[in-house]
Design a protein around this motif. Structure first.
Motif, PDB file in Angstrom:
ATOM      1  N   TYR A  89       0.846  -1.261   0.174  1.00  0.00           N
ATOM      2  CA  TYR A  89       0.039   0.087   0.025  1.00  0.00           C
ATOM      3  C   TYR A  89       0.928   1.075   0.097  1.00  0.00           C
ATOM      4  CZ  TYR A  89      -4.011   2.958   1.400  1.00  0.00           C
ATOM      5  OH  TYR A  89      -5.019   3.918   1.307  1.00  0.00           O
ATOM      6  N   PHE A  90       2.037   0.881   1.062  1.00  0.00           N
ATOM      7  CA  PHE A  90       2.780   2.297   0.812  1.00  0.00           C
ATOM      8  C   PHE A  90       3.420   2.554  -0.331  1.00  0.00           C
ATOM      9  CE2 PHE A  90       7.433   3.765   1.445  1.00  0.00           C
ATOM     10  CZ  PHE A  90       7.051   4.940   1.734  1.00  0.00           C
ATOM     11  N   ARG A  91       4.131   1.587  -1.042  1.00  0.00           N
ATOM     12  CA  ARG A  91       4.866   1.812  -2.105  1.00  0.00           C
ATOM     13  C   ARG A  91       3.950   2.250  -3.281  1.00  0.00           C
ATOM     14  NH1 ARG A  91       9.216   2.603  -2.569  1.00  0.00           N
ATOM     15  NH2 ARG A  91       9.713   0.481  -1.187  1.00  0.00           N
ATOM     16  N   ALA A  92       2.511   1.741  -3.427  1.00  0.00           N
ATOM     17  CA  ALA A  92       1.690   2.258  -4.474  1.00  0.00           C
ATOM     18  C   ALA A  92       1.373   3.902  -4.175  1.00  0.00           C
ATOM     19  CB  ALA A  92       0.350   1.445  -4.546  1.00  0.00           C
ATOM     20  N   TRP A  93       1.300   4.110  -3.144  1.00  0.00           N
ATOM     21  CA  TRP A  93       1.067   5.625  -2.698  1.00  0.00           C
ATOM     22  C   TRP A  93       2.232   6.568  -2.826  1.00  0.00           C
ATOM     23  CZ3 TRP A  93       3.741   8.417   1.246  1.00  0.00           C
ATOM     24  CH2 TRP A  93       3.287   9.614   1.327  1.00  0.00           C
ATOM     25  N   HIS A  94       3.436   5.928  -2.562  1.00  0.00           N
ATOM     26  CA  HIS A  94       4.580   6.570  -2.603  1.00  0.00           C
ATOM     27  C   HIS A  94       4.922   6.981  -3.902  1.00  0.00           C
ATOM     28  CE1 HIS A  94       9.332   7.108  -1.778  1.00  0.00           C
ATOM     29  NE2 HIS A  94       8.577   8.395  -1.788  1.00  0.00           N
ATOM     30  N   ILE A  95       4.809   6.071  -4.965  1.00  0.00           N
ATOM     31  CA  ILE A  95       5.414   6.226  -6.407  1.00  0.00           C
ATOM     32  C   ILE A  95       4.363   7.372  -7.199  1.00  0.00           C
ATOM     33  CG2 ILE A  95       6.369   3.939  -6.797  1.00  0.00           C
ATOM     34  CD1 ILE A  95       3.542   3.267  -8.404  1.00  0.00           C
ATOM     35  N   GLU A  96       3.085   7.690  -6.650  1.00  0.00           N
ATOM     36  CA  GLU A  96       2.255   8.822  -7.108  1.00  0.00           C
ATOM     37  C   GLU A  96       2.822  10.057  -6.463  1.00  0.00           C
ATOM     38  OE1 GLU A  96      -1.762   7.785  -6.828  1.00  0.00           O
ATOM     39  OE2 GLU A  96      -1.517   6.143  -8.189  1.00  0.00           O
TER      40      GLU A  96
END
Length: 174
Positions: free
Chosen positions: A103-110
């Motif tokens: 979840y964090f990775r998906a949020w961070h790349i945006e």
């Protein structure tokens, strides 16, 4: 405050060797260790997908993710002796940690700063790993607890940053 995601990503990579040592000790066999990592990967894919399908991405409540990761690392750091139900606890930890990291990775790349963070990430991880390789006295649980506390501080910082931003937007709207 905008560098909290960078701190989290660098910290996750720097703490991974200590977490793997703990996980290997808790696993008892290589097969169980591999299954635990498989569950982590599946849960990370699930967390990534949950964020990607989220309708209101403007309110990700990322401080809950930081607090969740901090709680997991603190729990892992506080487990001192093996017990009969430890494999079940580890399975739950792997699923929770995998979901939160996906979840964090998906949020961070945006995030706008992601590309700058990616460059700094590699440099900081290299420096952190060299620094950690020079420390021999402290146990892995010390580092896991330290990182767990750092994640909790990041959660609190992100919570107050979001709270301030919401208050400012309410003042502008009035």
């Amino acid at each position: 405050m905008k560098n909290i995601p960078l701190i989290v990503t660098v910290g996750q990579v720097a703490i991974l060797p200590y977490y793997i040592i703990w996980l290997k000790e808790a696993s008892m066999t290589y097969t169980l260790f591999a299954w635990f990592f498989a569950m982590f990967s599946f849960a990370a894919a699930w967390g990534y997908r949950v964020y990607q399908t989220k309708k209101n991405k403007g309110r990700p409540y990322i401080f809950f993710v930081y607090a969740g990761m901090g709680t997991v690392y603190l729990a892992v750091g506080l487990i001192r002796t093996p017990f009969d139900s430890l494999p079940y606890v580890v399975l739950l930890i792997q699923i929770l940690l995998g979901f939160l990291q996906g979840y964090f990775r998906a949020w961070h790349i945006e995030q706008k700063e992601y590309h700058l963070h990616a460059v700094h990430h590699y440099l900081l991880v290299g420096c952190a790993m060299i620094g950690l390789s020079l420390v021999y006295v402290l146990s892995p649980s010390f580092f896991l607890n330290l990182f767990g506390c750092l994640m909790m501080v990041c959660a609190i910082g992100e919570f107050f940053r979001k709270k301030d931003a919401m208050e400012k937007s309410n003042e502008i709207g009035d």
